[in-house]
Design an enzyme around this catalytic site. Structure first.
Site, mmCIF file in Angstrom:
data_model
loop_
_atom_site.group_PDB
_atom_site.id
_atom_site.type_symbol
_atom_site.label_atom_id
_atom_site.label_comp_id
_atom_site.label_asym_id
_atom_site.label_seq_id
_atom_site.Cartn_x
_atom_site.Cartn_y
_atom_site.Cartn_z
ATOM 1 N N LYS A 126 0.871 -1.187 0.000
ATOM 2 C CA LYS A 126 0.000 0.000 0.000
ATOM 3 C C LYS A 126 0.895 1.221 0.000
ATOM 4 O O LYS A 126 2.044 1.150 0.464
ATOM 5 C CB LYS A 126 -0.888 0.020 1.248
ATOM 6 C CG LYS A 126 -2.144 0.837 1.098
ATOM 7 C CD LYS A 126 -3.231 0.015 0.440
ATOM 8 C CE LYS A 126 -4.477 0.808 0.165
ATOM 9 N NZ LYS A 126 -5.583 -0.086 -0.274
ATOM 10 N N ASP A 166 -7.088 4.118 -4.405
ATOM 11 C CA ASP A 166 -7.731 3.934 -3.092
ATOM 12 C C ASP A 166 -8.406 5.282 -2.806
ATOM 13 O O ASP A 166 -8.727 6.024 -3.741
ATOM 14 C CB ASP A 166 -6.699 3.544 -2.016
ATOM 15 C CG ASP A 166 -7.351 3.038 -0.732
ATOM 16 O OD1 ASP A 166 -7.793 1.886 -0.691
ATOM 17 O OD2 ASP A 166 -7.457 3.815 0.241
HETATM 18 P P1 NDP Z 1 -13.056 7.446 -2.522
HETATM 19 O O1 NDP Z 1 -12.027 8.476 -2.288
HETATM 20 O O2 NDP Z 1 -13.574 7.247 -3.902
HETATM 21 O O3 NDP Z 1 -14.313 7.684 -1.576
HETATM 22 C C1 NDP Z 1 -14.183 7.708 -0.189
HETATM 23 C C2 NDP Z 1 -15.514 8.099 0.420
HETATM 24 O O4 NDP Z 1 -15.424 7.983 1.815
HETATM 25 C C3 NDP Z 1 -15.897 9.547 0.129
HETATM 26 O O5 NDP Z 1 -17.298 9.629 0.090
HETATM 27 C C4 NDP Z 1 -15.331 10.281 1.325
HETATM 28 O O6 NDP Z 1 -16.009 11.508 1.606
HETATM 29 C C5 NDP Z 1 -15.583 9.280 2.422
HETATM 30 N N1 NDP Z 1 -14.546 9.410 3.470
HETATM 31 C C6 NDP Z 1 -13.204 9.310 3.319
HETATM 32 N N2 NDP Z 1 -12.582 9.520 4.482
HETATM 33 C C7 NDP Z 1 -13.550 9.753 5.374
HETATM 34 C C8 NDP Z 1 -13.550 10.025 6.738
HETATM 35 N N3 NDP Z 1 -12.406 10.095 7.445
HETATM 36 N N4 NDP Z 1 -14.745 10.194 7.343
HETATM 37 C C9 NDP Z 1 -15.907 10.117 6.625
HETATM 38 N N5 NDP Z 1 -15.960 9.871 5.323
HETATM 39 C C10 NDP Z 1 -14.809 9.682 4.713
HETATM 40 O O7 NDP Z 1 -12.450 6.077 -1.979
HETATM 41 P P2 NDP Z 1 -12.870 4.585 -2.321
HETATM 42 O O8 NDP Z 1 -14.335 4.505 -2.526
HETATM 43 O O9 NDP Z 1 -11.949 4.072 -3.350
HETATM 44 O O10 NDP Z 1 -12.469 3.839 -0.962
HETATM 45 C C11 NDP Z 1 -13.387 3.722 0.121
HETATM 46 C C12 NDP Z 1 -12.931 2.608 1.032
HETATM 47 O O11 NDP Z 1 -12.867 1.378 0.295
HETATM 48 C C13 NDP Z 1 -11.534 2.765 1.642
HETATM 49 O O12 NDP Z 1 -11.525 2.158 2.911
HETATM 50 C C14 NDP Z 1 -10.638 1.964 0.691
HETATM 51 O O13 NDP Z 1 -9.446 1.546 1.323
HETATM 52 C C15 NDP Z 1 -11.566 0.795 0.394
HETATM 53 N N6 NDP Z 1 -11.300 0.035 -0.807
HETATM 54 C C16 NDP Z 1 -11.193 0.644 -2.020
HETATM 55 C C17 NDP Z 1 -10.993 -0.104 -3.150
HETATM 56 C C18 NDP Z 1 -10.968 0.488 -4.512
HETATM 57 O O14 NDP Z 1 -10.880 -0.267 -5.479
HETATM 58 N N7 NDP Z 1 -11.068 1.814 -4.659
HETATM 59 C C19 NDP Z 1 -10.812 -1.568 -3.081
HETATM 60 C C20 NDP Z 1 -11.018 -2.116 -1.762
HETATM 61 C C21 NDP Z 1 -11.218 -1.317 -0.678
HETATM 62 P P3 NDP Z 1 -15.592 12.892 0.860
HETATM 63 O O15 NDP Z 1 -16.166 12.785 -0.518
HETATM 64 O O16 NDP Z 1 -16.192 13.959 1.678
HETATM 65 O O17 NDP Z 1 -14.097 12.908 0.862
HETATM 66 O O1 2IT Z 2 -7.841 -1.945 -0.817
HETATM 67 C C1 2IT Z 2 -7.775 -2.375 -1.988
HETATM 68 O O2 2IT Z 2 -7.933 -3.576 -2.244
HETATM 69 C C2 2IT Z 2 -7.546 -1.424 -3.066
HETATM 70 N N1 2IT Z 2 -7.470 -0.231 -2.807
HETATM 71 C C3 2IT Z 2 -7.355 -1.905 -4.475
HETATM 72 C C4 2IT Z 2 -5.958 -2.405 -4.676
HETATM 73 C C5 2IT Z 2 -5.602 -2.741 -6.116
HETATM 74 O O3 2IT Z 2 -4.415 -3.018 -6.312
HETATM 75 O O4 2IT Z 2 -6.462 -2.738 -6.990
#
Ligand code: NDP
Ligand code: 2IT
Length: 451
Positions: A126, A166
């Site tokens: 990461k 992420d």
């Molecule tokens: P994004 O940046 O696209 O979206 C994050 C969302 O969460 C936004 O709505 C944001 O609000 C909100 N958020 C972030 N931090 C906080 C906080 N401290 N308190 C409240 N709300 C918060 O990220 P992703 O959707 O990609 O990721 C979301 C989660 O999923 C994370 O935990 C990530 O590690 C996990 N994840 C992501 C993957 C991926 O493929 N993208 C794969 C697997 C897991 P705002 O818009 O106001 O910033």
């Molecule tokens: O938490 C996760 O699995 C991710 N942010 C995606 C990682 C990736 O390599 O696609």
């Protein structure tokens, strides 16, 4: 080994406050795998625990960049290359002001076991930066990404370490990072996944994590002999890449997602959230969710300042299934109790480690079907690996093929987790099932590869 010892925290994961989330992630795994450790002494003899919870390396670097007013800005960048027993280091990049070494160590550690559960040849990593993308112009994002890659490119490669997105990193950022890597190395490599489709990205990568969470949940409910999601009210937190695609798949299968949230507040729309509007607000305009009310005045917006102490309004809604998809530790014990009292039957983690230890205990004690992140959200990294495969063979797969493969992988993970839990005497406990199954594969590879 007595895993409750404070010593373990100090000696093995470090003593500073930043390491609290890392300790939380490690501790959960250590509790889960104790039946496996007790059943076979080889993990002890090969010092697998001591070796597995220390990253191979933590790379930390300075990023200097120029903002639109020609001020020099400085941020810190990181890449935690945790374990490559099963394949090249693989995992996302997070751009958020809260990013520090401890958070990235927790995320990279989780990624090792998640990637192991996919059955695909990828190790765990990461990275990211404390850079805050909010309020930055497109040119500032571009300049920051270029500066970040100037340093990061030294440590990555298609067979070495393959970053992705992420929080705060999506196709736009990956595009700029890829462009800079290509410029520096003169090499057109699939060195990042989540690229835009026109230069090597995979179809379905944007949807993969969210769709995968729903596929996993459907299978889990079927295995646990619960009613399906069709026609059921669902609560979703977050409004980013993962949350919006969970909502999309829920709508496609006939469920009714009624909430979403961002860092400033939450929306409750009892008729079901308006997904095209949400995509326009959050993905295209990066606006506050409050603007949803301009189009749906009868929906309810609750700002964070109105949340009850220690509770998030999104978990106080009556629902059949809950999908925390924002960030770590966003679902507390109080939230878990609210969900349980309101009749929630299933909780699936779209975000990484969104539920606290206490919340998870509450769910398990009340026989809630609980899908832990490292199993439920593995669809994103699985399709990232599909992108690596497509890039390596200079091919493109169509949407239906990828969707089919994603669904199959999520169902296989679900079945294996359920079966492992049963084999180790904790039937229905998907937390232990995922930790044991994920750990065993990495540990056996480490033993086979020697020290
Ligand atoms: P994004 O940046 O696209 O979206 C994050 C969302 O969460 C936004 O709505 C944001 O609000 C909100 N958020 C972030 N931090 C906080 C906080 N401290 N308190 C409240 N709300 C918060 O990220 P992703 O959707 O990609 O990721 C979301 C989660 O999923 C994370 O935990 C990530 O590690 C996990 N994840 C992501 C993957 C991926 O493929 N993208 C794969 C697997 C897991 P705002 O818009 O106001 O910033
Ligand atoms: O938490 C996760 O699995 C991710 N942010 C995606 C990682 C990736 O390599 O696609």
């Amino acid at each position: 080994m007595d895993i409750s010892q404070e010593n373990m925290k100090k000696n093995l994961v470090g003593d500073c406050a930043q390491n609290n989330v890392f300790f939380q992630a490690v501790q959960e795994v250590l509790y889960s795998i104790s039946p496996l450790l007790n059943s076979d002494d080889k993990y002890n003899r090969y010092a697998i625990l001591e070796r597995l919870i220390v990253p191979d390396r933590v790379i930390k670097f300075k990023i200097s960049w120029l903002d639109d007013n020609n001020n020099i800005r400085v941020n810190t960048g990181y890449r935690v290359q945790f374990n490559n027993a099963l394949g090249p280091y693989k995992g996302g990049l997070r751009f958020h002001p809260s990013v520090n070494e401890g958070i990235l160590k927790f995320l990279a550690f989780e990624q090792i076991l998640k990637n192991s559960l996919t059955g695909l040849p990828i190790g765990g990593a990461k990275g990211g930066s404390d850079f805050d993308p909010k309020g930055k112009s497109d040119f500032e994002i571009m300049k920051f990404c270029s500066a970040f890659m100037t340093e990061l490119h030294k440590y990555i490669g298609p067979r070495i370490d393959v970053p992705a997105g992420d929080i705060g990193v999506g196709a736009r950022e990956i595009g700029y990072l890829f462009g800079e890597y290509k410029k520096i190395t003169s090499s057109y490599d699939g060195v990042l996944t989540g690229k835009p489709y026109m230069f090597g990205g995979s179809l379905m990568r944007p949807e993969a994590t969210g769709y995968g969470v729903v596929y996993f949940t459907q299978k889990m409910l079927e295995l646990e002999k619960k009613e399906s999601l069709v026609g059921k009210i669902c609560a979703v937190s977050g409004a980013g890449k993962v949350a919006l695609h969970v909502i999309e798949k829920l709508l496609q299968i006939g469920a009714i997602p009624v909430t979403c949230s961002d860092s400033r507040g939450m929306i409750y729309d009892r008729r079901g959230v308006d997904l095209p509007l949400l995509k326009e607000l959050k993905l295209q305009n990066r606006a506050s969710l409050e603007r949803y009310l301009e189009f749906h005045p009868d929906a309810k917006y609750t700002p964070v300042s109105d949340y009850e102490d220690g509770e998030r309004a999104v978990w106080n809604i009556q629902c059949y299934a809950a999908f925390p998809c924002a960030t770590q530790n966003e679902l507390s014990e109080a939230d878990a109790k609210n969900l349980i009292t309101n009749g929630c039957v299933s909780v699936s983690e779209g975000a990484n480690m969104p539920s606290t230890h206490e919340a998870i205990d509450s769910f398990l004690n009340h026989n809630i079907c609980f899908a832990p992140a490292k199993a439920a959200n593995a669809g994103g990294v699985a399709v990232s690996e599909f992108e690596m495969s497509q890039n390596a063979s200079m091919q493109r797969w169509d949407f239906d093929k990828i969707d089919e493969k994603l669904k199959l992988i999520m169902e296989q993970i679900c079945k294996r987790v359920a079966l492992t839990a049963k084999d180790y005497g904790v039937e229905g406990n998907y937390v232990d099932g995922a930790n044991i199954a994920g750990f065993k594969k990495v540990a056996d590879a480490m033993i086979a590869e020697g020290i």
